[in-house]
Design a protein around this motif. Structure first.
Motif, PDB file in Angstrom:
ATOM      1  N   THR A  83      19.736  -1.898 -79.373  1.00 47.60           N
ATOM      2  CA  THR A  83      20.609  -2.680 -80.256  1.00 47.60           C
ATOM      3  C   THR A  83      19.753  -3.514 -81.197  1.00 47.60           C
ATOM      4  O   THR A  83      18.848  -4.223 -80.754  1.00 47.60           O
ATOM      5  N   ARG A  84      20.053  -3.424 -82.482  1.00 44.83           N
ATOM      6  CA  ARG A  84      19.370  -4.225 -83.497  1.00 44.83           C
ATOM      7  C   ARG A  84      20.341  -5.282 -83.988  1.00 44.83           C
ATOM      8  O   ARG A  84      21.442  -4.958 -84.441  1.00 44.83           O
ATOM      9  N   TRP A  85      19.927  -6.546 -83.886  1.00 45.12           N
ATOM     10  CA  TRP A  85      20.807  -7.638 -84.277  1.00 45.12           C
ATOM     11  C   TRP A  85      19.980  -8.819 -84.752  1.00 45.12           C
ATOM     12  O   TRP A  85      18.766  -8.860 -84.574  1.00 45.12           O
ATOM     13  N   HIS A  86      20.655  -9.771 -85.342  1.00 44.40           N
ATOM     14  CA  HIS A  86      20.009 -10.993 -85.812  1.00 44.40           C
ATOM     15  C   HIS A  86      20.990 -12.149 -85.662  1.00 44.40           C
ATOM     16  O   HIS A  86      22.176 -11.939 -85.438  1.00 44.40           O
ATOM     17  N   THR A  87      20.480 -13.352 -85.779  1.00 46.46           N
ATOM     18  CA  THR A  87      21.339 -14.536 -85.731  1.00 46.46           C
ATOM     19  C   THR A  87      21.838 -14.807 -87.139  1.00 46.46           C
ATOM     20  O   THR A  87      21.050 -14.934 -88.070  1.00 46.46           O
ATOM     21  N   GLY A  88      23.150 -14.890 -87.278  1.00 50.50           N
ATOM     22  CA  GLY A  88      23.764 -15.094 -88.580  1.00 50.50           C
ATOM     23  C   GLY A  88      24.223 -16.530 -88.768  1.00 50.50           C
ATOM     24  O   GLY A  88      23.786 -17.441 -88.047  1.00 50.50           O
ATOM     25  N   PRO A  89      25.126 -16.732 -89.721  1.00 54.25           N
ATOM     26  CA  PRO A  89      25.648 -18.068 -89.994  1.00 54.25           C
ATOM     27  C   PRO A  89      26.207 -18.723 -88.734  1.00 54.25           C
ATOM     28  O   PRO A  89      26.844 -18.060 -87.912  1.00 54.25           O
ATOM     29  N   HIS A  90      25.936 -20.001 -88.581  1.00 49.75           N
ATOM     30  CA  HIS A  90      26.420 -20.808 -87.465  1.00 49.75           C
ATOM     31  C   HIS A  90      25.917 -20.308 -86.108  1.00 49.75           C
ATOM     32  O   HIS A  90      26.550 -20.566 -85.087  1.00 49.75           O
TER      33      HIS A  90
END
Length: 177
Positions: free
Chosen positions: A101-108
């Motif tokens: 799984t590829r993910w990142h931390t987004g807004p808030h």
């Protein structure tokens, strides 16, 4: 208004709805125990002005237990090529955010999956208990649109592509009509 007691069982309802295609999305949230997420087919648009969307989660879901107190949610709209992502986030007993799984931390601080057709971040606006599910309405605060692609849908009990051309952008003249 008085409503009659339902006479349709869950099995009969599921059989009837199997032929209705539902878009596939992944719901994500930042929790004290780390990121949480689950595949959903209950996502829908509620209102354009104000921008509201909704989803429903079963109260018996382990994900509901983790996200029930969250105020912000990420909703990732999946493309046809993301079937494995949908399957991973629907599976029990796996770390859904671990590789591949590829993910990142987004807004808030909301966890967001990479390479989705689109993602939205919203704040809990309303909540309603309905049967064995909780319906959450979110006020959309952020949207990112990816590249146009075929959608992933759930139809006849399976995940599959829903081919179709990307929508034609509305011209300023047609928007004024």
């Amino acid at each position: 208004m008085t409503t009659a007691a339902p006479t349709v069982g869950a099995r009969q309802l599921r059989t009837a709805l199997r032929g209705h295609a539902s878009g596939v999305a992944v719901l994500t949230a930042a929790t004290p125990g780390g990121p949480a997420g689950v595949t959903i087919t209950s996502f829908t648009s509620v209102s354009a002005e104000p921008a509201l969307v909704s989803f429903a989660l079963a109260e018996s879901s382990s994900t509901w237990a983790r996200v029930k107190d969250c105020q912000r949610f990420g909703i990732q709209l999946l493309g046809a090529a993301q079937r494995e992502v949908a399957e991973r986030f629907a599976a029990a007993g796996v770390d859904r955010f671990a590789p591949p799984t590829r993910w990142h931390t987004g807004p808030h601080g909301v966890p967001l999956l990479d390479d989705c057709a689109a993602w939205l971040v919203g704040t809990r606006h309303r909540q309603l208990a309905l049967g064995d599910h909780q319906l959450i309405v979110c006020a959309v605060e952020h949207v990112r649109i990816g590249s146009p692609r075929d959608s992933l849908v759930h139809l006849h009990g399976a995940l599959q592509a829903a081919p179709g051309a990307p929508p034609v952008p509305e011209s300023p003249q047609s928007a004024e009509r």
